[in-house]
Enzyme design. Structure first.
Site, short mmCIF file in Angstrom:
data_model
loop_
_atom_site.label_atom_id
_atom_site.label_comp_id
_atom_site.label_asym_id
_atom_site.label_seq_id
_atom_site.Cartn_x
_atom_site.Cartn_y
_atom_site.Cartn_z
N ASN A 116 0.82 -1.22 0.00
CA ASN A 116 0.00 0.00 0.00
C ASN A 116 0.84 1.25 0.00
OD1 ASN A 116 -0.48 1.89 2.56
ND2 ASN A 116 0.16 -0.13 3.33
N PHE A 120 -1.91 8.16 4.20
CA PHE A 120 -2.69 8.78 5.29
C PHE A 120 -3.93 9.51 4.77
CE2 PHE A 120 1.34 9.51 8.14
CZ PHE A 120 1.42 8.14 8.38
N SER A 179 5.52 5.25 8.62
CA SER A 179 4.89 4.89 7.35
C SER A 179 5.77 5.34 6.20
CB SER A 179 3.52 5.56 7.23
OG SER A 179 2.63 4.94 8.13
N ASN A 181 4.89 6.15 3.26
CA ASN A 181 4.15 6.83 2.19
C ASN A 181 3.93 8.32 2.39
OD1 ASN A 181 3.83 4.30 0.83
ND2 ASN A 181 2.32 3.77 2.40
N THR A 182 4.54 8.89 3.43
CA THR A 182 4.54 10.34 3.58
C THR A 182 5.99 10.78 3.48
OG1 THR A 182 2.55 10.40 4.95
CG2 THR A 182 4.05 12.26 5.18
N LYS A 219 5.54 4.05 17.07
CA LYS A 219 5.50 2.92 16.12
C LYS A 219 6.67 3.04 15.16
CE LYS A 219 2.47 0.48 12.89
NZ LYS A 219 1.09 0.32 12.43
N ASN A 248 5.81 -1.32 11.49
CA ASN A 248 5.02 -0.85 10.35
C ASN A 248 5.36 -1.70 9.12
OD1 ASN A 248 3.43 0.97 8.70
ND2 ASN A 248 3.80 2.51 10.26
#
Ligand SMILES: Cc1cc2nc3c(=O)[nH]c(=O)nc-3n(C[C@H](O)[C@H](O)[C@H](O)COP(=O)(O)O)c2cc1C
Length: 374
Positions: A116, A120, A179, A181-182, A219, A248
């Protein structure tokens, strides 16, 4: 029924559509009078032998739904009716944002994995706080992250804004700096950046929630090198955090069964599920070795079976989070895992899961495991 009827239909749909269809159907069914009671009787009958005391809370089961499924705190009650001991909602960012362009969620069935790059997508801290204000009996962890449009230099104020709004409403709060993806988010894991961030969030929590400050966790990513993990663990202990969620998703692509060109064609993103299993377990072991019992360790990453779950508990985790296996296995998974864990505990002569944990996390239990014991 899930494997033979529901999953084949859902798996024909694009992954994100399937998520909305399934989650929407669950929420709609749950709102029908009587359904909540039926679901709870079937999937979540209260059993004191499954309860776990952790983070100053009593979890009805150690199986928790990991962040990312209920990003907007829209259906945690229905999810708890499936037997989750808690739901970690989010990641919620200071401001609402749409996330990355679709498609951004893909299945890798040969690997029992997902890829994925959601980025967010969420309703923002203000709207989430309105949902979380309703009275509830279920435990809800709140996972917060940085708004993409906020400059890196202003990241702390974005997390502080979310903490002010959501901290008092959370049973526990997780600072997500992991994460993939940021852009730039994972750089916040460097101790020089993480220290002021965690200090600011903790001070804010104390200011807004006072005596009732909810537990605070961080996390982390599985892609950190071991010395970086140790540094974050030391920092968490030094700052008086309550726990660490490990881990994560991973940006690593090695060892996948799905052919490399197919994976490459999907583009960037974090991989979850089975390919994450070994590294997530290794990170958990490293954390346990470093922090002992000073922090509550929450395991996530490729937990699919009772064997996996039991292994993580014995390796030092007190709570277990799942996401990807829930997609592949369906709604029976949380109760199957918690019942299976209790059967393991009983096979070793313990009446409750908590008693088994107390033994396995004690110096005697750790020594017995090292010597090849139970
Ligand atoms: C589609 C998807 C979205 C996710 N979104 C988030 C998120 O918003 N915040 C977060 O901290 N983790 C997020 N995660 C990571 C999970 O919480 C979990 O850490 C990871 O998937 C490993 O667990 P699993 O192997 O059981 O899926 C997401 C995972 C998936 C598959």
């Amino acid at each position: 029924m899930y494997s033979s009827l529901i999953k084949p239909v859902l798996f024909r749909l694009p992954a994100e559509t399937a998520h909305h269809v399934a989650f929407g159907a669950l929420r709609a069914a749950h709102a029908v009078p009587g359904v909540k009671a039926l679901l709870r009787a079937r999937f979540a009958p209260r059993d004191p032998a499954l309860e776990i005391s952790a983070l100053g809370l009593r979890f009805p089961s150690p199986i928790v739904l990991a962040a990312g499924f209920d990003k907007n705190a829209a259906g945690y009650e229905a999810l708890c009716s499936l037997g989750f001991g808690a739901v970690e909602v989010g990641t919620i960012t200071g401001r609402a944002q749409p996330g990355n362009p679709q498609p951004r969620l893909f299945r890798l069935p040969a690997d029992r994995a997902l890829l994925n790059r959601m980025g967010f997508n969420n309703c923002g801290s203000l709207s989430a706080s309105e949902r979380l204000r309703r009275a509830r009996t279920d435990l809800v962890g709140v996972n917060i992250g940085k708004t993409k449009a906020v400059a890196d230099e202003a990241a702390i104020s974005d997390y502080v804004e979310s903490t002010e709004r959501l901290g008092p409403l959370a049973d526990y709060l997780v600072v997500n700096v992991s994460s993939p993806n940021t852009p730039g988010l994972r750089d916040l894991q460097a101790v020089s950046r993480l220290r002021p961030l965690l200090e600011a969030v903790k001070d804010t929590l104390t200011r807004v929630a006072g005596e009732r400050r909810p537990p605070l966790l961080v996390k982390i990513a599985p892609d950190l090198a071991d010395p970086e993990i140790v540094a974050v663990a030391d920092l968490a202990v030094e700052l008086g955090l309550d726990g660490i969620v490990a881990t994560n998703t991973t940006i690593a692509r090695a060892g996948l069964a799905t052919p490399a060109p197919e994976v490459e064609a999907l583009g960037s993103g974090g991989i979850s599920g089975r390919p994450l299993q070994a590294r997530a377990l290794a990170v958990l072991r490293l954390l346990r070795e470093r922090v002992g019992a000073r922090l509550t360790l929450v395991a996530a990453g490729g937990i699919e079976s009772v064997d996996d779950a039991w292994e993580r508990l014995k390796a030092g985790a007190t709570l277990l989070q799942i996401y990807t296996a829930f997609i592949y296995e369906g709604p029976e998974l949380p109760s199957r895992l918690s019942r299976g864990l209790l059967a393991r505990a009983r096979a070793e002569g313990f009446d409750t899961l908590q008693a088994a944990l107390a033994f396995h996390h004690s110096p005697r239990g750790v020594l017995a495991a090292a010597a090849g014991g139970p």
